[in-house]
Motif scaffolding. Structure first.
Motif, PDB file in Angstrom:
ATOM      1  N   GLY A 101       0.806  -1.213   0.000  1.00  0.00           N
ATOM      2  CA  GLY A 101       0.000   0.000   0.000  1.00  0.00           C
ATOM      3  C   GLY A 101       0.839   1.264   0.000  1.00  0.00           C
ATOM      4  O   GLY A 101       0.775   2.080  -0.911  1.00  0.00           O
ATOM      5  N   ILE A 102       1.647   1.441   1.049  1.00  0.00           N
ATOM      6  CA  ILE A 102       2.537   2.595   1.184  1.00  0.00           C
ATOM      7  C   ILE A 102       3.927   2.071   1.492  1.00  0.00           C
ATOM      8  O   ILE A 102       4.115   1.281   2.413  1.00  0.00           O
ATOM      9  CB  ILE A 102       2.053   3.545   2.300  1.00  0.00           C
ATOM     10  CG1 ILE A 102       0.671   4.126   1.958  1.00  0.00           C
ATOM     11  CG2 ILE A 102       3.072   4.664   2.524  1.00  0.00           C
ATOM     12  CD1 ILE A 102       0.055   4.960   3.063  1.00  0.00           C
ATOM     13  N   TRP A 103       4.937   2.535   0.730  1.00  0.00           N
ATOM     14  CA  TRP A 103       6.324   2.076   0.851  1.00  0.00           C
ATOM     15  C   TRP A 103       7.217   3.308   0.851  1.00  0.00           C
ATOM     16  O   TRP A 103       7.059   4.174  -0.001  1.00  0.00           O
ATOM     17  CB  TRP A 103       6.659   1.194  -0.342  1.00  0.00           C
ATOM     18  CG  TRP A 103       7.998   0.531  -0.358  1.00  0.00           C
ATOM     19  CD1 TRP A 103       8.242  -0.779  -0.083  1.00  0.00           C
ATOM     20  CD2 TRP A 103       9.270   1.105  -0.709  1.00  0.00           C
ATOM     21  NE1 TRP A 103       9.586  -1.054  -0.227  1.00  0.00           N
ATOM     22  CE2 TRP A 103      10.236   0.091  -0.613  1.00  0.00           C
ATOM     23  CE3 TRP A 103       9.678   2.372  -1.084  1.00  0.00           C
ATOM     24  CZ2 TRP A 103      11.585   0.306  -0.878  1.00  0.00           C
ATOM     25  CZ3 TRP A 103      11.024   2.604  -1.348  1.00  0.00           C
ATOM     26  CH2 TRP A 103      11.955   1.566  -1.241  1.00  0.00           C
ATOM     27  N   PHE A 104       8.149   3.399   1.811  1.00  0.00           N
ATOM     28  CA  PHE A 104       9.059   4.542   1.802  1.00  0.00           C
ATOM     29  C   PHE A 104      10.395   4.187   2.424  1.00  0.00           C
ATOM     30  O   PHE A 104      10.479   3.345   3.307  1.00  0.00           O
ATOM     31  CB  PHE A 104       8.436   5.763   2.501  1.00  0.00           C
ATOM     32  CG  PHE A 104       7.946   5.491   3.884  1.00  0.00           C
ATOM     33  CD1 PHE A 104       8.756   5.683   4.980  1.00  0.00           C
ATOM     34  CD2 PHE A 104       6.651   5.039   4.093  1.00  0.00           C
ATOM     35  CE1 PHE A 104       8.294   5.434   6.263  1.00  0.00           C
ATOM     36  CE2 PHE A 104       6.182   4.782   5.371  1.00  0.00           C
ATOM     37  CZ  PHE A 104       7.003   4.977   6.451  1.00  0.00           C
ATOM     38  N   ASN A 105      11.445   4.875   1.937  1.00  0.00           N
ATOM     39  CA  ASN A 105      12.794   4.719   2.483  1.00  0.00           C
ATOM     40  C   ASN A 105      13.439   6.072   2.755  1.00  0.00           C
ATOM     41  O   ASN A 105      14.645   6.220   2.707  1.00  0.00           O
ATOM     42  CB  ASN A 105      13.672   3.862   1.566  1.00  0.00           C
ATOM     43  CG  ASN A 105      13.964   4.540   0.241  1.00  0.00           C
ATOM     44  OD1 ASN A 105      13.487   5.642  -0.023  1.00  0.00           O
ATOM     45  ND2 ASN A 105      14.744   3.888  -0.608  1.00  0.00           N
ATOM     46  N   VAL A 106      12.595   7.068   3.031  1.00  0.00           N
ATOM     47  CA  VAL A 106      13.061   8.404   3.395  1.00  0.00           C
ATOM     48  C   VAL A 106      12.361   8.828   4.678  1.00  0.00           C
ATOM     49  O   VAL A 106      11.256   8.363   4.971  1.00  0.00           O
ATOM     50  CB  VAL A 106      12.778   9.438   2.280  1.00  0.00           C
ATOM     51  CG1 VAL A 106      13.565   9.116   1.032  1.00  0.00           C
ATOM     52  CG2 VAL A 106      11.298   9.516   1.967  1.00  0.00           C
ATOM     53  N   ASP A 107      12.993   9.708   5.448  1.00  0.00           N
ATOM     54  CA  ASP A 107      12.368  10.236   6.663  1.00  0.00           C
ATOM     55  C   ASP A 107      11.143  11.047   6.240  1.00  0.00           C
ATOM     56  O   ASP A 107      11.261  11.994   5.468  1.00  0.00           O
ATOM     57  CB  ASP A 107      13.348  11.121   7.425  1.00  0.00           C
ATOM     58  CG  ASP A 107      14.561  10.356   7.917  1.00  0.00           C
ATOM     59  OD1 ASP A 107      14.587   9.118   7.775  1.00  0.00           O
ATOM     60  OD2 ASP A 107      15.484  11.007   8.444  1.00  0.00           O
ATOM     61  N   THR A 108       9.993  10.657   6.747  1.00  0.00           N
ATOM     62  CA  THR A 108       8.758  11.289   6.298  1.00  0.00           C
ATOM     63  C   THR A 108       7.708  11.226   7.392  1.00  0.00           C
ATOM     64  O   THR A 108       7.911  10.589   8.422  1.00  0.00           O
ATOM     65  CB  THR A 108       8.257  10.615   4.996  1.00  0.00           C
ATOM     66  OG1 THR A 108       7.201  11.377   4.445  1.00  0.00           O
ATOM     67  CG2 THR A 108       7.796   9.194   5.240  1.00  0.00           C
ATOM     68  N   THR A 109       6.599  11.869   7.148  1.00  0.00           N
ATOM     69  CA  THR A 109       5.432  11.796   8.022  1.00  0.00           C
ATOM     70  C   THR A 109       4.315  11.112   7.248  1.00  0.00           C
ATOM     71  O   THR A 109       4.001  11.511   6.122  1.00  0.00           O
ATOM     72  CB  THR A 109       4.981  13.204   8.459  1.00  0.00           C
ATOM     73  OG1 THR A 109       6.050  13.805   9.200  1.00  0.00           O
ATOM     74  CG2 THR A 109       3.742  13.136   9.324  1.00  0.00           C
ATOM     75  N   VAL A 110       3.742  10.081   7.853  1.00  0.00           N
ATOM     76  CA  VAL A 110       2.662   9.313   7.235  1.00  0.00           C
ATOM     77  C   VAL A 110       1.480   9.402   8.183  1.00  0.00           C
ATOM     78  O   VAL A 110       1.514   8.834   9.275  1.00  0.00           O
ATOM     79  CB  VAL A 110       3.085   7.843   7.010  1.00  0.00           C
ATOM     80  CG1 VAL A 110       1.973   7.064   6.347  1.00  0.00           C
ATOM     81  CG2 VAL A 110       4.369   7.777   6.189  1.00  0.00           C
ATOM     82  N   THR A 111       0.428  10.105   7.787  1.00  0.00           N
ATOM     83  CA  THR A 111      -0.676  10.337   8.712  1.00  0.00           C
ATOM     84  C   THR A 111      -2.032  10.385   8.010  1.00  0.00           C
ATOM     85  O   THR A 111      -2.138  10.874   6.886  1.00  0.00           O
ATOM     86  CB  THR A 111      -0.432  11.630   9.522  1.00  0.00           C
ATOM     87  OG1 THR A 111      -1.423  11.760  10.513  1.00  0.00           O
ATOM     88  CG2 THR A 111      -0.439  12.860   8.650  1.00  0.00           C
ATOM     89  N   GLY A 112      -3.025   9.831   8.678  1.00  0.00           N
ATOM     90  CA  GLY A 112      -4.399   9.925   8.216  1.00  0.00           C
ATOM     91  C   GLY A 112      -4.751   9.075   7.019  1.00  0.00           C
ATOM     92  O   GLY A 112      -5.771   9.309   6.364  1.00  0.00           O
TER      93      GLY A 112
END
Length: 189
Positions: free
Chosen positions: A53-64
């Motif tokens: 669904g959601i994939w990341f390899n960087v500093d981030t904010t994942v919300t809502g």
């Protein structure tokens, strides 16, 4: 499509208020939202029926965000703040491989595990973790330390099921998880 929304090698950017469906590719390569080398926030998106669904390899904010019907609901490979998401009815809810802060999420009804943790620096507080088939939270067997998962709701007032909590009727937790001082009721946000 292989990837619904891709941020790759960009300096900054946000993915906000999108619906992404049916990103399926052989070898589990279909990703709904992917931050690979760039991006700032992933906010208020709906992802359904993707390999990841959601994939990341960087500093981030994942919300809502709401993620459902995927093989992996959320895959985290870099320090992030992950909060107020609804990760449900996937095979695997969250895969956390970084020292992220994970709080105020609903992780429920996933058919394998709710959360799999490969970094003992990750912190989990005030999450609703319930109805996951095999594990509510599973720590990788090679972790050197203990994962901080205190103050979560595990689906039952008696806390999670674990050999050290003989009366626990909530989701199962593996060894390597500090689940003490759990919440005794569902957390409403």
């Amino acid at each position: 499509p292989e990837v619904g929304i891709l941020f790759e090698d960009v300096v900054a950017g946000d993915v906000v208020d999108n619906s992404v469906f049916n990103c399926l590719e052989s070898g589990l390569q279909g990703i709904g939202i992917k931050f690979d080398g760039g991006g700032d926030t992933i906010v208020d998106n709906y992802v359904d029926s993707c390999d990841s669904g959601i994939w990341f390899n960087v500093d981030t904010t994942v919300t809502g965000n709401e993620v459902t019907g995927c093989e992996y609901g959320l895959q985290d490979y870099s320090a992030a703040t992950i909060e107020c998401n609804n990760i449900h009815d996937n095979v695997k809810g969250m895969w956390i491989e970084s020292d992220s802060l994970v709080q105020y999420n609903d992780v429920k009804d996933n058919t394998d595990y709710g959360i799999f943790v490969k970094d003992d620096g990750a912190v989990f507080h005030y999450n609703n973790i319930a109805g996951n088939t095999n594990f509510g939270m599973q720590a990788h067997s090679g972790l050197a330390g203990t994962v901080d998962a205190t103050d979560n709701w595990w689906g039952h007032s008696t806390g999670p099921f674990h050999s050290s909590n003989t009366g626990g009727n909530g989701d199962t937790v593996s060894d390597g998880i500090n689940f003490g001082s759990w919440e005794t009721t569902y957390l409403a946000y």
